[in-house]
Design a protein around this motif. Structure first.
Motif, short mmCIF file in Angstrom:
data_model
loop_
_atom_site.label_atom_id
_atom_site.label_comp_id
_atom_site.label_asym_id
_atom_site.label_seq_id
_atom_site.Cartn_x
_atom_site.Cartn_y
_atom_site.Cartn_z
N GLU A 257 0.91 -1.19 0.06
CA GLU A 257 0.12 0.20 -0.21
C GLU A 257 0.93 1.23 -0.01
O GLU A 257 0.46 2.28 -0.62
N ARG B 5 2.06 2.03 -3.23
CA ARG B 5 1.13 2.22 -4.19
C ARG B 5 0.84 3.81 -4.16
O ARG B 5 0.75 4.45 -4.95
N THR C 203 1.39 6.98 -6.45
CA THR C 203 0.58 8.05 -6.79
C THR C 203 0.98 9.33 -6.62
O THR C 203 0.71 10.54 -7.22
#
Length: 209
Positions: free
Chosen positions: A10, A13, A17
């Motif tokens: 996570e 990710r 982003t």
């Protein structure tokens, strides 16, 4: 409760982003504040600062990622047997990866590091080797110099519309035109002047206050 590996995935990710958002923000406005990146990434400003201590660190990360991509593309091209295919594949890969858009926009906006300088040196060495190999094989016009290729990258990076697909299509069109112009058959008209010097190319990386 997510596992450690899940948390790491996570976090990775979230970092992707943030970096994607930062890239778009700074391509449009290199002077944009960190808050603009947080807004574009849909994260809190605190979360952004937990990952990057300041704008300089974020810009260095973006630049380092671009240089690493450049190196990977050049290394792949070096494994191609045909000198022209290797050189053309390298140039095409750099243009399609849009590496030089950030170079043009971010140059002189942050303080560089020895690590980034070393990575840039590696990228330059690989690109020059592909150029010299193609030149020695007689598939490039003889009045070209390696730094001319840098200018080709920057000319194509200047093509940027609001529609990404149209931008890519136009870059492919003019890349094809410019690759043909680098061939020996295009050398009937000698190039005027001289190629940019390393000092001229490096000057823009001096921090602008």
């Amino acid at each position: 409760m997510p596992s450690l590996s899940g948390r790491r995935a996570e976090a990775a990710r979230n970092d992707r982003t943030i970096l994607e958002a930062a890239r778009e923000v700074f391509l449009h406005d290199p002077t944009a504040p960190m808050s603009a990146v947080a807004d574009a990434a849909h994260v809190g400003i605190g979360a952004l600062y937990r990952r990057y201590a300041g704008k300089d660190e974020l810009l260095r990360t973006l630049c380092g990622n671009g240089l690493a991509q450049f190196v990977a593309i050049a290394e792949d091209a070096a494994g191609v047997d045909d000198p022209w295919d290797a050189f053309a594949g390298y140039v095409t890969g750099i243009v399609e990866a849009d590496v030089h858009s950030l170079t043009v926009r971010l140059a002189g906006t942050f303080t560089t590091t020895a690590e980034l300088s070393a990575l840039a040196g590696r990228a330059g060495t690989l690109g020059d080797a592909l150029f010299e190999r193609a030149l020695a094989a007689g598939v490039l016009r003889g009045d070209l110099r390696p730094n001319d290729v840098t200018m080709v990258f920057e000319q194509l990076a200047a093509i940027r519309l609001d529609d990404p697909a149209r931008t890519a299509a136009l870059r492919r069109r003019y890349l094809t035109l410019l690759l043909d112009a680098l061939r020996p058959a295009a050398a009937a008209t000698p190039l005027p002047g001289t190629a940019p010097t390393p000092a001229e190319l490096g000057e823009r990386w001096r921090r602008r206050e």
